[in-house]
Design an enzyme around this catalytic site. Structure first.
Site, PDB file in Angstrom:
ATOM      1  N   ASN A   9       0.854  -1.183   0.000  1.00  0.00           N
ATOM      2  CA  ASN A   9       0.000   0.000   0.000  1.00  0.00           C
ATOM      3  C   ASN A   9       0.896   1.241   0.000  1.00  0.00           C
ATOM      4  O   ASN A   9       1.487   1.564   1.024  1.00  0.00           O
ATOM      5  CB  ASN A   9      -0.905  -0.045   1.243  1.00  0.00           C
ATOM      6  N   TRP A  10       0.979   1.882  -1.135  1.00  0.00           N
ATOM      7  CA  TRP A  10       1.870   3.053  -1.254  1.00  0.00           C
ATOM      8  C   TRP A  10       1.283   4.280  -0.570  1.00  0.00           C
ATOM      9  O   TRP A  10       1.946   5.289  -0.437  1.00  0.00           O
ATOM     10  CB  TRP A  10       2.132   3.389  -2.728  1.00  0.00           C
ATOM     11  N   LYS A  11       0.010   4.234  -0.218  1.00  0.00           N
ATOM     12  CA  LYS A  11      -0.692   5.385   0.360  1.00  0.00           C
ATOM     13  C   LYS A  11      -0.553   6.592  -0.576  1.00  0.00           C
ATOM     14  O   LYS A  11      -0.484   6.416  -1.790  1.00  0.00           O
ATOM     15  CB  LYS A  11      -0.179   5.656   1.776  1.00  0.00           C
ATOM     16  N   HIS A  95      -9.256   0.481   5.802  1.00  0.00           N
ATOM     17  CA  HIS A  95      -7.915   0.796   6.307  1.00  0.00           C
ATOM     18  C   HIS A  95      -8.023   1.811   7.447  1.00  0.00           C
ATOM     19  O   HIS A  95      -8.867   2.702   7.416  1.00  0.00           O
ATOM     20  CB  HIS A  95      -7.026   1.351   5.190  1.00  0.00           C
ATOM     21  N   GLU A  97      -6.432   4.394   8.209  1.00  0.00           N
ATOM     22  CA  GLU A  97      -6.384   5.826   7.854  1.00  0.00           C
ATOM     23  C   GLU A  97      -7.726   6.289   7.294  1.00  0.00           C
ATOM     24  O   GLU A  97      -8.138   7.434   7.508  1.00  0.00           O
ATOM     25  CB  GLU A  97      -5.229   6.078   6.866  1.00  0.00           C
ATOM     26  N   GLU A 166      -4.565  -5.217  11.207  1.00  0.00           N
ATOM     27  CA  GLU A 166      -3.572  -4.152  11.328  1.00  0.00           C
ATOM     28  C   GLU A 166      -3.815  -3.357  12.607  1.00  0.00           C
ATOM     29  O   GLU A 166      -4.667  -2.450  12.622  1.00  0.00           O
ATOM     30  CB  GLU A 166      -3.672  -3.198  10.137  1.00  0.00           C
ATOM     31  N   GLY A 172       2.961   2.404  10.640  1.00  0.00           N
ATOM     32  CA  GLY A 172       3.840   3.550  10.409  1.00  0.00           C
ATOM     33  C   GLY A 172       4.625   4.002  11.623  1.00  0.00           C
ATOM     34  O   GLY A 172       5.192   5.089  11.630  1.00  0.00           O
ATOM     35  N   SER A 212       4.072  -1.870  10.258  1.00  0.00           N
ATOM     36  CA  SER A 212       5.533  -1.809  10.371  1.00  0.00           C
ATOM     37  C   SER A 212       6.217  -3.122  10.005  1.00  0.00           C
ATOM     38  O   SER A 212       7.188  -3.534  10.647  1.00  0.00           O
ATOM     39  CB  SER A 212       5.950  -1.334  11.772  1.00  0.00           C
ATOM     40  N   GLY A 233       3.070  -1.069   4.241  1.00  0.00           N
ATOM     41  CA  GLY A 233       2.991   0.338   3.858  1.00  0.00           C
ATOM     42  C   GLY A 233       4.371   0.855   3.483  1.00  0.00           C
ATOM     43  O   GLY A 233       4.840   0.684   2.357  1.00  0.00           O
ATOM     44  N   GLY A 234       5.048   1.465   4.448  1.00  0.00           N
ATOM     45  CA  GLY A 234       6.333   2.124   4.208  1.00  0.00           C
ATOM     46  C   GLY A 234       7.321   1.289   3.409  1.00  0.00           C
ATOM     47  O   GLY A 234       7.914   1.786   2.440  1.00  0.00           O
TER      48      GLY A 234
END
Ligand code: PGA
Length: 255
Positions: A9-11, A95, A97, A166, A172, A212, A233-234
């Site tokens: 997930n590049w966000k 998600h 966010e 999650e 993150g 993470s 993610g990251g």
């Protein structure tokens, strides 16, 4: 046997100049890879580019990070699941966010989930507790509420669905859940799904851990019996790291 699935997930990250080489690096680095299903979720403006770079026989599938619940209409700035047919195969919903930054409710998640399924896309449904909820011992209650909300009105578990556990406090932050804690929560999700939809559906369900995940910590998570991959993610913005995560997950499965 459940085939593990890894999501990247590049966000809201990457310029187009950054996205294109990242897509090419994933395509080339994962050429012929079949140890796990891989789904890349770039920002919506690069979905067409992703479809061009990742031809049909690529090992990397395309997902969308968010959809509106209606198939079309006067919803300026939104995209529908129906519009992504032919470009994306997967769609992320629920998600943290979207829930916590954009205020999406369990009812919104339910409507979006239906629209994803109606369009014939495969949903990745994310659930997870906040730090405060974990600290007050409410983790399972929250997971149950999110699952019940998402599946309100469903009589069967959608066969294409993937659930991502999650914990919000791990997203993150670099504070990855321990393999034991992640396993325990994923097992709890599986048993809640079994209660609701039966043991057979639950045992076929793929459950990812997210929060993470890195190339260094994935192996210990991926060997857990109820963890069938990861939502990243990251680390998904770094092709070497993401490919290493995919390979570690495939290796854990064959271990
Ligand atoms: P992270 O994000 O890997 O950067 O913690 C995970 C996610 O939001 O899916």
């Amino acid at each position: 046997m459940r085939i593990p699935i890894v999501g990247g997930n590049w966000k809201m990250n990457t310029t187009r100049a950054e996205a294109l080489p990242l897509l090419v690096a994933l395509r080339d680095g994962l050429d012929g890879f079949d140890g796990a299903e891989v789904v890349v979720m770039p920002p919506a403006p690069w979905l067409g580019d992703a479809a061009n770079v990742l031809e049909e026989d690529s090992a990397v599938h395309i997902g969308v990070q968010n959809v509106h619940w209606e198939p079309r209409g006067a919803f300026t700035g939104e995209q529908s699941a129906a519009m992504l047919v032919g470009t994306a195969e997967y769609a992320l919903v629920g998600h943290s966010e979207r829930r916590h930054v954009f205020g999406e409710s369990d009812a919104d998640v339910n409507r979006k989930l239906r629209s994803i399924l109606d369009a014939g896309l495969r949903p990745i449904l994310a659930v997870g507790e906040t730090e405060a909820e974990r600290d007050t011992g409410a983790t399972y209650e929250v997971l149950r509420r999110q699952l019940e909300g998402a599946f309100a009105g469903f009589t069967d578990l959608p066969t294409t669905i993937v659930i991502a556990y999650e914990p919000v406090w791990a997203i993150g932050t670099g504070r990855t859940a321990t393999p034991e804690a992640a396993q325990e929560a994923c097992a709890a999700v599986r048993s809640m799904v079994a209660e609701r939809f039966g043991a057979e559906a639950a045992s076929a369900l793929r459950i990812q851990y997210g929060g993470s995940v890195t190339a260094d910590n994935i192996a210990a998570l991926a060997v857990q019996p109820d963890i069938d991959g990861a939502l990243v993610g990251g680390a998904s913005l770094n092709p070497e790291a993401f490919i290493a995560i995919c390979r570690a997950i495939a290796q854990a499965r064959h271990a």
